[in-house]
Motif scaffolding. Structure first.
Motif, short mmCIF file in Angstrom:
data_model
loop_
_atom_site.label_atom_id
_atom_site.label_comp_id
_atom_site.label_asym_id
_atom_site.label_seq_id
_atom_site.Cartn_x
_atom_site.Cartn_y
_atom_site.Cartn_z
N PRO A 137 19.35 40.27 53.48
CA PRO A 137 18.06 40.97 53.50
C PRO A 137 17.04 40.36 54.45
CG PRO A 137 18.28 39.67 51.50
CD PRO A 137 19.61 39.62 52.18
N THR A 138 16.14 41.22 54.91
CA THR A 138 15.02 40.81 55.74
C THR A 138 13.98 40.12 54.88
OG1 THR A 138 15.42 42.69 57.20
CG2 THR A 138 13.25 41.65 57.34
N ASP A 139 13.35 39.09 55.40
CA ASP A 139 12.31 38.37 54.68
C ASP A 139 11.20 39.35 54.27
OD1 ASP A 139 9.88 36.83 54.17
OD2 ASP A 139 10.91 35.13 55.08
N PRO A 140 10.76 39.32 53.00
CA PRO A 140 9.69 40.22 52.55
C PRO A 140 8.41 40.12 53.38
CG PRO A 140 10.74 39.19 50.67
CD PRO A 140 11.29 38.51 51.89
N ASP A 141 8.12 38.93 53.94
CA ASP A 141 6.93 38.79 54.77
C ASP A 141 7.03 39.64 56.03
OD1 ASP A 141 5.76 37.05 53.01
OD2 ASP A 141 6.38 35.23 54.08
N VAL A 142 8.24 39.76 56.57
CA VAL A 142 8.46 40.59 57.75
C VAL A 142 8.21 42.05 57.40
CG1 VAL A 142 10.19 41.43 59.38
CG2 VAL A 142 10.05 38.99 58.83
N ILE A 143 8.72 42.47 56.27
CA ILE A 143 8.55 43.86 55.83
C ILE A 143 7.08 44.18 55.61
CG2 ILE A 143 9.08 45.52 54.01
CD1 ILE A 143 11.75 44.03 53.67
N ARG A 144 6.35 43.23 55.00
CA ARG A 144 4.92 43.45 54.76
C ARG A 144 4.16 43.58 56.09
NH1 ARG A 144 5.74 40.19 50.08
NH2 ARG A 144 5.56 38.26 51.27
N LEU A 157 5.96 44.04 65.41
CA LEU A 157 7.26 44.52 65.84
C LEU A 157 7.62 43.96 67.22
CD1 LEU A 157 9.69 46.26 65.24
CD2 LEU A 157 8.45 48.24 66.15
N THR A 158 6.62 43.89 68.11
CA THR A 158 6.86 43.30 69.43
C THR A 158 7.34 41.86 69.28
OG1 THR A 158 5.17 44.69 70.45
CG2 THR A 158 5.81 42.70 71.64
N ASP A 159 6.69 41.10 68.39
CA ASP A 159 7.06 39.70 68.19
C ASP A 159 8.47 39.58 67.60
OD1 ASP A 159 6.16 36.85 68.20
OD2 ASP A 159 6.57 37.05 66.06
N LEU A 160 8.86 40.52 66.77
CA LEU A 160 10.21 40.50 66.20
C LEU A 160 11.26 40.84 67.25
CD1 LEU A 160 9.47 42.33 62.84
CD2 LEU A 160 10.17 39.94 63.07
N MET A 161 10.89 41.68 68.20
CA MET A 161 11.84 42.11 69.22
C MET A 161 12.09 41.03 70.26
SD MET A 161 13.11 45.14 68.80
CE MET A 161 12.84 46.63 67.85
N VAL A 162 11.01 40.49 70.83
CA VAL A 162 11.15 39.53 71.93
C VAL A 162 10.14 38.39 71.77
CG1 VAL A 162 12.03 41.21 73.59
CG2 VAL A 162 9.57 40.88 73.38
N GLY A 163 10.51 37.23 72.28
CA GLY A 163 9.63 36.07 72.22
C GLY A 163 8.57 36.08 73.30
N LEU A 176 10.92 49.83 72.91
CA LEU A 176 11.68 49.51 71.70
C LEU A 176 10.86 49.67 70.43
CD1 LEU A 176 13.22 46.13 72.99
CD2 LEU A 176 14.26 48.40 73.16
N LEU A 177 9.63 50.15 70.58
CA LEU A 177 8.69 50.13 69.46
C LEU A 177 8.54 51.47 68.78
CD1 LEU A 177 5.94 47.87 71.08
CD2 LEU A 177 8.00 47.19 69.81
N GLY A 178 9.46 52.39 69.04
CA GLY A 178 9.39 53.70 68.42
C GLY A 178 8.94 54.77 69.40
N ASP A 179 9.44 55.97 69.20
CA ASP A 179 9.10 57.11 70.04
C ASP A 179 7.74 57.65 69.62
OD1 ASP A 179 8.90 59.47 71.40
OD2 ASP A 179 10.81 60.29 70.74
N ALA A 180 6.77 57.56 70.51
CA ALA A 180 5.40 57.97 70.19
C ALA A 180 5.30 59.46 69.89
CB ALA A 180 4.47 57.62 71.34
N ARG A 245 15.85 36.91 69.76
CA ARG A 245 15.35 37.70 68.64
C ARG A 245 16.10 39.02 68.56
NH1 ARG A 245 8.90 35.96 68.44
NH2 ARG A 245 9.31 33.79 69.03
N HIS A 246 15.51 40.04 67.94
CA HIS A 246 16.23 41.29 67.69
C HIS A 246 16.71 41.93 68.99
CE1 HIS A 246 17.49 44.42 64.97
NE2 HIS A 246 16.86 45.35 65.67
N ALA A 247 15.89 41.93 70.01
CA ALA A 247 16.27 42.53 71.28
C ALA A 247 16.95 41.48 72.17
CB ALA A 247 15.07 43.14 71.98
N TYR A 248 18.01 40.87 71.66
CA TYR A 248 18.77 39.88 72.41
C TYR A 248 19.23 40.43 73.76
CZ TYR A 248 22.81 42.67 71.39
OH TYR A 248 23.68 43.73 71.35
N PHE A 249 19.47 41.75 73.82
CA PHE A 249 19.98 42.37 75.03
C PHE A 249 18.94 42.41 76.15
CE2 PHE A 249 18.61 45.39 71.84
CZ PHE A 249 17.71 46.20 72.50
#
Length: 272
Positions: A137-144, A157-163, A176-180, A245-249
């Motif tokens: 599971p994802t850390d609850p703090d991340v979800i909050r 979300l940007t911070d979770l994707m890339v450093g 990577l942040l969602g389709d506006a 991070r999440h966007a390793y690619f």
């Protein structure tokens, strides 16, 4: 296989009649690229060129994103999205394709390999999970942090994707942040579809060559998920990217793309 490099979009028709937007670019064996949750085909824009010189890359807009329909009465699930991919392949006349899915796209890719194994060549699963009992599971703090107001959520979300280094050295948009263009209904439906994914019990029956990729600093989908996927799928290879991070690619683009290309090259498809 050769396609028009102009990038002009086309549409396929899903089983329920929804129009699914897609795009094919490049030359060579077909390679389906599957984006993350609530994102359109633009997710792949920064790295698509890495593959389009060797493969016919096929990207598509999930239901509710980009140029695809978003009917409120539709089924929204990772398994349904996999069927939409099959509709795109049928429209293109492609009998079998390699599949590379990241984040929710990796969950969709699992169903492609499970429900339509004869349509899949090699399988690459990035920054994703098998769902169900196998989920780390994802850390609850991340979800909050992701359930706050729009501005704060986007920064989180940007911070979770890339450093920070990736953000400082690349000033262009981060697709990577969602389709506006998505409606709130579609965004919620994507969130539920991704969260409800559960292919865990069926994963040992995947018979396609599989490569699992994951960043070790991924807090959105913890790296233990990649480890468990690789252990669960027979013969799967695992490649971890230290500190990514999440966007390793994106963060480790050169290494990640090279790993995928080498894996695909070792699994050239024979005619179906």
């Amino acid at each position: 296989m050769r396609t028009d490099r102009s990038g002009s979009g086309r549409h396929a028709t899903a089983q329920d009649g929804a129009r699914i937007g897609f795009e094919a670019r490049g030359t060579g064996e077909p390679l389906v690229l599957l984006a993350g949750q609530a994102n359109s085909r633009r997710w792949w824009d920064p790295v698509r060129a890495d593959f389009a010189s060797s493969y016919t890359t096929i990207t598509f807009d999930y239901l509710g994103t980009g140029s695809s329909d978003g009917p409120k009465g539709a089924e929204w699930s990772t398994r349904r999205f996999a069927r939409d991919v099959i509709a795109v392949l049928d429209e293109l006349g492609v009998t079998r394709a390699h599949v590379y899915g990241t984040s929710m796209g990796g969950r969709v890719a699992q169903w492609l390999a499970l429900d339509h194994p004869h349509r899949v060549g090699a399988l690459v699963l990035g920054c994703t999970s098998g769902g169900g009992d196998g989920t780390v599971p994802t850390d609850p703090d991340v979800i909050r942090a992701l359930n706050t107001d729009t501005g704060t959520r986007r920064e989180a979300l940007t911070d979770l994707m890339v450093g920070p280094h990736r953000r400082w050295s690349h000033t262009g948009p981060l697709n990577l942040l969602g389709d506006a263009s998505m409606s709130d209904h579609a965004r919620r439906a994507h969130r539920r579809a991704s969260a409800a994914h559960d292919a865990w019990a069926a994963l040992p029956t995947i018979g396609r060559p599989t490569l699992v990729l994951h960043g070790t600093a991924d807090r959105l989908t913890p790296p233990g998920n990649g480890v468990r996927l690789a252990e669960r799928i027979p013969g799967a290879q695992l490649r971890l990217f230290g500190g990514a991070r999440h966007a390793y690619f994106l963060e480790r683009r050169q290494e990640a793309s090279a790993a995928v290309l080498a894996f695909l090259a070792s699994h050239t498809m024979t005619p179906a």
